[in-house]
Design a protein around this motif. Sequence first.
Motif, PDB file in Angstrom:
ATOM      1  N   ASP A 208       0.841  -1.185   0.000  1.00 34.50           N
ATOM      2  CA  ASP A 208       0.000   0.000   0.000  1.00 34.50           C
ATOM      3  C   ASP A 208       0.885   1.246   0.000  1.00 34.50           C
ATOM      4  O   ASP A 208       1.611   1.504   0.956  1.00 34.50           O
ATOM      5  CB  ASP A 208      -0.911  -0.018   1.223  1.00 34.50           C
ATOM      6  CG  ASP A 208      -1.920   1.110   1.228  1.00 34.50           C
ATOM      7  OD1 ASP A 208      -1.721   2.109   0.505  1.00 34.50           O
ATOM      8  OD2 ASP A 208      -2.912   0.983   1.956  1.00 34.50           O
ATOM      9  N   GLU A 209       0.832   2.028  -1.063  1.00 35.30           N
ATOM     10  CA  GLU A 209       1.667   3.228  -1.193  1.00 35.30           C
ATOM     11  C   GLU A 209       1.419   4.228  -0.076  1.00 35.30           C
ATOM     12  O   GLU A 209       2.320   4.953   0.316  1.00 35.30           O
ATOM     13  CB  GLU A 209       1.424   3.889  -2.545  1.00 35.30           C
ATOM     14  CG  GLU A 209       2.123   3.203  -3.698  1.00 35.30           C
ATOM     15  CD  GLU A 209       3.633   3.278  -3.582  1.00 35.30           C
ATOM     16  OE1 GLU A 209       4.170   4.334  -3.198  1.00 35.30           O
ATOM     17  OE2 GLU A 209       4.284   2.272  -3.885  1.00 35.30           O
ATOM     18  N   LYS A 210       0.198   4.287   0.469  1.00 35.46           N
ATOM     19  CA  LYS A 210      -0.105   5.231   1.550  1.00 35.46           C
ATOM     20  C   LYS A 210       0.751   4.923   2.785  1.00 35.46           C
ATOM     21  O   LYS A 210       1.245   5.828   3.448  1.00 35.46           O
ATOM     22  CB  LYS A 210      -1.587   5.181   1.911  1.00 35.46           C
ATOM     23  CG  LYS A 210      -2.483   5.746   0.859  1.00 35.46           C
ATOM     24  CD  LYS A 210      -3.941   5.620   1.278  1.00 35.46           C
ATOM     25  CE  LYS A 210      -4.857   6.029   0.146  1.00 35.46           C
ATOM     26  NZ  LYS A 210      -6.265   5.818   0.485  1.00 35.46           N
ATOM     27  N   ILE A 211       0.936   3.644   3.090  1.00 36.47           N
ATOM     28  CA  ILE A 211       1.747   3.255   4.246  1.00 36.47           C
ATOM     29  C   ILE A 211       3.214   3.599   3.995  1.00 36.47           C
ATOM     30  O   ILE A 211       3.894   4.147   4.857  1.00 36.47           O
ATOM     31  CB  ILE A 211       1.575   1.759   4.555  1.00 36.47           C
ATOM     32  CG1 ILE A 211       0.147   1.482   5.017  1.00 36.47           C
ATOM     33  CG2 ILE A 211       2.580   1.301   5.613  1.00 36.47           C
ATOM     34  CD1 ILE A 211      -0.181   0.033   5.197  1.00 36.47           C
ATOM     35  N   ILE A 212       3.695   3.311   2.807  1.00 37.93           N
ATOM     36  CA  ILE A 212       5.085   3.605   2.485  1.00 37.93           C
ATOM     37  C   ILE A 212       5.338   5.109   2.537  1.00 37.93           C
ATOM     38  O   ILE A 212       6.334   5.559   3.106  1.00 37.93           O
ATOM     39  CB  ILE A 212       5.460   3.008   1.115  1.00 37.93           C
ATOM     40  CG1 ILE A 212       5.414   1.474   1.196  1.00 37.93           C
ATOM     41  CG2 ILE A 212       6.838   3.487   0.667  1.00 37.93           C
ATOM     42  CD1 ILE A 212       5.537   0.767  -0.107  1.00 37.93           C
ATOM     43  N   GLU A 213       4.452   5.894   1.969  1.00 33.78           N
ATOM     44  CA  GLU A 213       4.618   7.355   2.001  1.00 33.78           C
ATOM     45  C   GLU A 213       4.543   7.887   3.434  1.00 33.78           C
ATOM     46  O   GLU A 213       5.255   8.816   3.788  1.00 33.78           O
ATOM     47  CB  GLU A 213       3.585   8.040   1.101  1.00 33.78           C
ATOM     48  CG  GLU A 213       3.837   7.828  -0.371  1.00 33.78           C
ATOM     49  CD  GLU A 213       5.243   8.211  -0.808  1.00 33.78           C
ATOM     50  OE1 GLU A 213       5.741   9.285  -0.405  1.00 33.78           O
ATOM     51  OE2 GLU A 213       5.857   7.436  -1.560  1.00 33.78           O
ATOM     52  N   SER A 214       3.697   7.274   4.261  1.00 35.75           N
ATOM     53  CA  SER A 214       3.611   7.678   5.664  1.00 35.75           C
ATOM     54  C   SER A 214       4.939   7.425   6.371  1.00 35.75           C
ATOM     55  O   SER A 214       5.414   8.264   7.138  1.00 35.75           O
ATOM     56  CB  SER A 214       2.490   6.905   6.362  1.00 35.75           C
ATOM     57  OG  SER A 214       2.533   7.115   7.745  1.00 35.75           O
ATOM     58  N   LEU A 215       5.561   6.287   6.114  1.00 30.50           N
ATOM     59  CA  LEU A 215       6.858   5.980   6.713  1.00 30.50           C
ATOM     60  C   LEU A 215       7.931   6.945   6.228  1.00 30.50           C
ATOM     61  O   LEU A 215       8.763   7.411   6.999  1.00 30.50           O
ATOM     62  CB  LEU A 215       7.260   4.540   6.409  1.00 30.50           C
ATOM     63  CG  LEU A 215       6.424   3.460   7.086  1.00 30.50           C
ATOM     64  CD1 LEU A 215       6.762   2.098   6.518  1.00 30.50           C
ATOM     65  CD2 LEU A 215       6.629   3.484   8.586  1.00 30.50           C
ATOM     66  N   LYS A 216       7.906   7.273   4.949  1.00 34.37           N
ATOM     67  CA  LYS A 216       8.885   8.212   4.407  1.00 34.37           C
ATOM     68  C   LYS A 216       8.723   9.601   5.012  1.00 34.37           C
ATOM     69  O   LYS A 216       9.698  10.319   5.198  1.00 34.37           O
ATOM     70  CB  LYS A 216       8.766   8.290   2.890  1.00 34.37           C
ATOM     71  CG  LYS A 216       9.356   7.105   2.168  1.00 34.37           C
ATOM     72  CD  LYS A 216       9.271   7.327   0.670  1.00 34.37           C
ATOM     73  CE  LYS A 216       9.911   6.203  -0.093  1.00 34.37           C
ATOM     74  NZ  LYS A 216       9.843   6.419  -1.543  1.00 34.37           N
ATOM     75  N   SER A 217       7.504   9.983   5.306  1.00 33.24           N
ATOM     76  CA  SER A 217       7.264  11.326   5.840  1.00 33.24           C
ATOM     77  C   SER A 217       7.706  11.453   7.296  1.00 33.24           C
ATOM     78  O   SER A 217       7.803  12.551   7.815  1.00 33.24           O
ATOM     79  CB  SER A 217       5.787  11.693   5.711  1.00 33.24           C
ATOM     80  OG  SER A 217       5.002  10.935   6.621  1.00 33.24           O
TER      81      SER A 217
END
Length: 82
Positions: free
Chosen positions: A4-13
């Motif tokens: 899920d890209e939303k989870i990955i982007e959340s981790l990156k942020s």
Amino acid sequence: MLADEKIIESLKSQQNRKLLGIDMESYGVMAAGSEVSAPRPEALIIKGVSDFADSAKNDAYRHYAAYASAGILRLLVEHLGL
């Protein structure tokens, strides 16, 4: 779950802008620990990375990665008394 890209982007942020990958087993241990009620377990994960899990993946550095991560654990136990 991590596809899920939303989870990955959340981790990156979360100050992880240079995130290259996530070890699924380690993520699972930490995620499970954060979901349990008190007393929450403490976890320490030491992992040697030996490849990028891409098409060039091989086991050439697997033994060295295991040796290096065991060495870090040894240092922590000897110097910090963990």
